[in-house]
Design a protein around this motif. Structure first.
Motif, PDB file in Angstrom:
ATOM      1  N   ARG A 186      -1.788 -12.843   5.109  1.00  8.00           N
ATOM      2  CA  ARG A 186      -0.616 -13.702   5.324  1.00  8.00           C
ATOM      3  C   ARG A 186      -0.508 -14.037   6.804  1.00  8.00           C
ATOM      4  NH1 ARG A 186       3.341 -14.254   1.497  1.00  8.00           N
ATOM      5  NH2 ARG A 186       3.956 -15.886   2.962  1.00  8.00           N
ATOM      6  N   ARG A 187      -1.465 -14.825   7.290  1.00  9.43           N
ATOM      7  CA  ARG A 187      -1.485 -15.160   8.716  1.00  9.43           C
ATOM      8  C   ARG A 187      -0.253 -15.967   9.119  1.00  9.43           C
ATOM      9  NH1 ARG A 187      -4.089 -11.568  10.844  1.00  9.43           N
ATOM     10  NH2 ARG A 187      -4.110 -12.824  12.750  1.00  9.43           N
ATOM     11  N   ASP A 188       0.401 -16.613   8.151  1.00 11.24           N
ATOM     12  CA  ASP A 188       1.600 -17.388   8.449  1.00 11.24           C
ATOM     13  C   ASP A 188       2.756 -16.503   8.884  1.00 11.24           C
ATOM     14  OD1 ASP A 188       1.412 -16.502   5.692  1.00 11.24           O
ATOM     15  OD2 ASP A 188       3.316 -17.546   5.359  1.00 11.24           O
ATOM     16  N   LEU A 189       2.679 -15.195   8.581  1.00  8.29           N
ATOM     17  CA  LEU A 189       3.776 -14.285   8.914  1.00  8.29           C
ATOM     18  C   LEU A 189       3.516 -13.450  10.167  1.00  8.29           C
ATOM     19  CD1 LEU A 189       4.630 -12.928   5.342  1.00  8.29           C
ATOM     20  CD2 LEU A 189       5.805 -14.723   6.625  1.00  8.29           C
ATOM     21  N   VAL A 190       2.306 -13.550  10.711  1.00 13.31           N
ATOM     22  CA  VAL A 190       1.939 -12.672  11.829  1.00 13.31           C
ATOM     23  C   VAL A 190       2.886 -12.815  13.008  1.00 13.31           C
ATOM     24  CG1 VAL A 190       0.169 -12.247  13.579  1.00 13.31           C
ATOM     25  CG2 VAL A 190      -0.493 -12.504  11.179  1.00 13.31           C
ATOM     26  N   ASN A 191       3.319 -14.020  13.301  1.00 16.60           N
ATOM     27  CA  ASN A 191       4.184 -14.269  14.460  1.00 16.60           C
ATOM     28  C   ASN A 191       5.643 -14.476  14.089  1.00 16.60           C
ATOM     29  OD1 ASN A 191       2.005 -14.189  16.391  1.00 16.60           O
ATOM     30  ND2 ASN A 191       1.406 -16.235  15.687  1.00 16.60           N
ATOM     31  N   GLU A 192       5.999 -14.181  12.836  1.00 16.29           N
ATOM     32  CA  GLU A 192       7.381 -14.349  12.377  1.00 16.29           C
ATOM     33  C   GLU A 192       8.204 -13.103  12.664  1.00 16.29           C
ATOM     34  OE1 GLU A 192       8.996 -16.898  10.754  1.00 16.29           O
ATOM     35  OE2 GLU A 192       7.248 -18.207  11.073  1.00 16.29           O
ATOM     36  N   ASN A 193       9.446 -13.288  13.102  1.00 13.34           N
ATOM     37  CA  ASN A 193      10.358 -12.161  13.268  1.00 13.34           C
ATOM     38  C   ASN A 193      10.642 -11.527  11.913  1.00 13.34           C
ATOM     39  OD1 ASN A 193      10.492 -12.677  15.993  1.00 13.34           O
ATOM     40  ND2 ASN A 193      12.416 -13.791  15.886  1.00 13.34           N
ATOM     41  N   ALA A 194      10.700 -10.211  11.883  1.00 11.36           N
ATOM     42  CA  ALA A 194      10.804  -9.490  10.608  1.00 11.36           C
ATOM     43  C   ALA A 194      12.099  -8.689  10.524  1.00 11.36           C
ATOM     44  CB  ALA A 194       9.616  -8.549  10.438  1.00 11.36           C
ATOM     45  N   LYS A 195      12.483  -8.411   9.275  1.00 13.44           N
ATOM     46  CA  LYS A 195      13.595  -7.515   8.996  1.00 13.44           C
ATOM     47  C   LYS A 195      13.081  -6.346   8.165  1.00 13.44           C
ATOM     48  CE  LYS A 195      17.268 -10.990   9.152  1.00 13.44           C
ATOM     49  NZ  LYS A 195      18.376 -11.639   8.404  1.00 13.44           N
ATOM     50  N   LEU A 196      13.543  -5.157   8.494  1.00 18.39           N
ATOM     51  CA  LEU A 196      13.167  -3.949   7.774  1.00 18.39           C
ATOM     52  C   LEU A 196      14.316  -3.558   6.857  1.00 18.39           C
ATOM     53  CD1 LEU A 196      10.784  -1.850   7.798  1.00 18.39           C
ATOM     54  CD2 LEU A 196      12.220  -0.462   9.304  1.00 18.39           C
ATOM     55  N   TYR A 197      14.002  -3.207   5.600  1.00 17.64           N
ATOM     56  CA  TYR A 197      15.012  -2.808   4.627  1.00 17.64           C
ATOM     57  C   TYR A 197      14.726  -1.371   4.203  1.00 17.64           C
ATOM     58  CZ  TYR A 197      16.053  -7.780   4.375  1.00 17.64           C
ATOM     59  OH  TYR A 197      16.384  -9.072   4.686  1.00 17.64           O
ATOM     60  N   ILE A 198      15.701  -0.488   4.385  1.00 17.51           N
ATOM     61  CA  ILE A 198      15.518   0.941   4.126  1.00 17.51           C
ATOM     62  C   ILE A 198      16.582   1.404   3.137  1.00 17.51           C
ATOM     63  CG2 ILE A 198      15.356   3.251   5.138  1.00 17.51           C
ATOM     64  CD1 ILE A 198      14.950   1.806   7.886  1.00 17.51           C
ATOM     65  N   LEU A 199      16.146   1.936   1.992  1.00 17.15           N
ATOM     66  CA  LEU A 199      17.071   2.538   1.030  1.00 17.15           C
ATOM     67  C   LEU A 199      17.089   4.035   1.311  1.00 17.15           C
ATOM     68  CD1 LEU A 199      18.989   2.134  -1.335  1.00 17.15           C
ATOM     69  CD2 LEU A 199      17.036   2.396  -2.877  1.00 17.15           C
ATOM     70  N   ASN A 200      18.125   4.472   1.978  1.00 17.55           N
ATOM     71  CA  ASN A 200      18.243   5.831   2.500  1.00 17.55           C
ATOM     72  C   ASN A 200      18.634   6.815   1.398  1.00 17.55           C
ATOM     73  OD1 ASN A 200      18.431   7.827   4.532  1.00 17.55           O
ATOM     74  ND2 ASN A 200      20.594   7.401   4.876  1.00 17.55           N
ATOM     75  N   GLY A 201      18.155   8.066   1.493  1.00 18.99           N
ATOM     76  CA  GLY A 201      18.569   9.105   0.571  1.00 18.99           C
ATOM     77  C   GLY A 201      17.757   9.122  -0.708  1.00 18.99           C
TER      78      GLY A 201
END
Length: 278
Positions: A186-201
């Motif tokens: 997915r080279r189109d995403l290499v320079n894209e700002n990302a969000k991390l999603y964490i389901l805690n617990g």
């Protein structure tokens, strides 16, 4: 780790204005029932019946209508929405069908770029717990909330979270989520700002007591690509923590700094991790 009996609790704690955190303007259950959000308040579809958003004693978020006769358990990650549909008398079914409205007013399924999870991610950790029933390996975070078909599926009790294996509460233990292999395709995403999603617990809607019985992260340090550090804090409720990294990344390490202590176990858990771009 010990699993208790399934209990659907009827005791709830109201959270004022909490419905403003609902991620979509409308939601669809696997049975086709819909509620929509207007001015921060949920309403049953095709009615003027308002609902109430509350949190139960296990930390799960509920949308209640008709004085608890209609109950939706919502695990909302602000981008996609995993939720159960059922009543207090019947065990919930699990569904993943967030929707949005097209400009014409027609409904359509929202297709997220991380729909189904990043199974190409490589996940390692400083330690993990093993007991007589399960291995709580770091790669578990890729699968837990994504087992089976994404639109109609049953939650599998055999799919378990990552649990650190250090004595005590796991302070200083870490899990690292590496998406380098995914980005190669997915080279189109290499320079894209990302969000991390964490389901805690430890999150299992069929065994809701496990969330509070085990320890959850309260504060953590993110180390992004071995360079950038970011301090984050979790609320003690069942929902995806959305962290806007504000930059592209290949790997991120989550280091446990402080925990909410479990009522039975000192083991600290993470149920799921995934990534989104926008």
């Amino acid at each position: 780790m010990k699993k208790g009996l399934l209990i659907l609790f009827s005791i709830f704690i109201s959270i004022n204005l909490f419905s403003q955190n609902l991620g979509f303007s409308s939601y669809l259950s696997e049975d086709g029932d819909l509620f929509y959000v207007k001015e921060g308040k949920p309403y049953l579809y095709n009615t003027n019946i308002p609902g109430e958003v509350v949190i139960d004693k296990n930390g799960f978020k509920h949308v209640l209508f008709n004085e608890e006769s209609y109950d939706i358990i919502l695990i909302d990650n602000y981008k996609c929405n995993f939720y159960s549909f059922g009543t207090l008398k019947y065990p919930p079914k699990i569904d993943f069908s967030p929707i949005q409205y097209a400009p014409t007013g027609e409904m359509y399924i929202f297709e997220s770029r991380f729909l189904g999870g990043l199974r190409d991610a490589e996940v390692i950790s400083s330690s993990y717990l093993t007991d007589k029933r399960h291995e709580y390996k770091p790669e578990n975070v890729k699968y837990t909330m994504y087992e089976g078909e994404c639109y109609l599926w049953g939650f599998s009790e055999t799919v378990v979270p990552w649990v650190e294996g250090k004595d005590g509460y796991g302070i200083g233990e870490w899990i690292e989520y590496d998406i380098s292999s995914f980005l190669e395709g997915r080279r189109d995403l290499v320079n894209e700002n990302a969000k991390l999603y964490i389901l805690n617990g430890y999150v299992n809607p069929k065994l809701p007591n496990l969330y509070k019985e085990n320890s959850r992260i309260k504060k953590a340090t993110l180390i992004i690509d071995d360079s950038t550090k970011m301090e984050i804090e979790f609320d003690d409720i069942v929902e995806f923590k959305c962290v806007d990294l504000g930059r592209p990344f290949s790997k991120v390490k989550i280091v446990i700094d402080e925990v909410y202590k479990g009522t039975k176990y000192d083991d600290t858990c993470i149920t799921a991790i995934t990534v989104g771009w926008n």
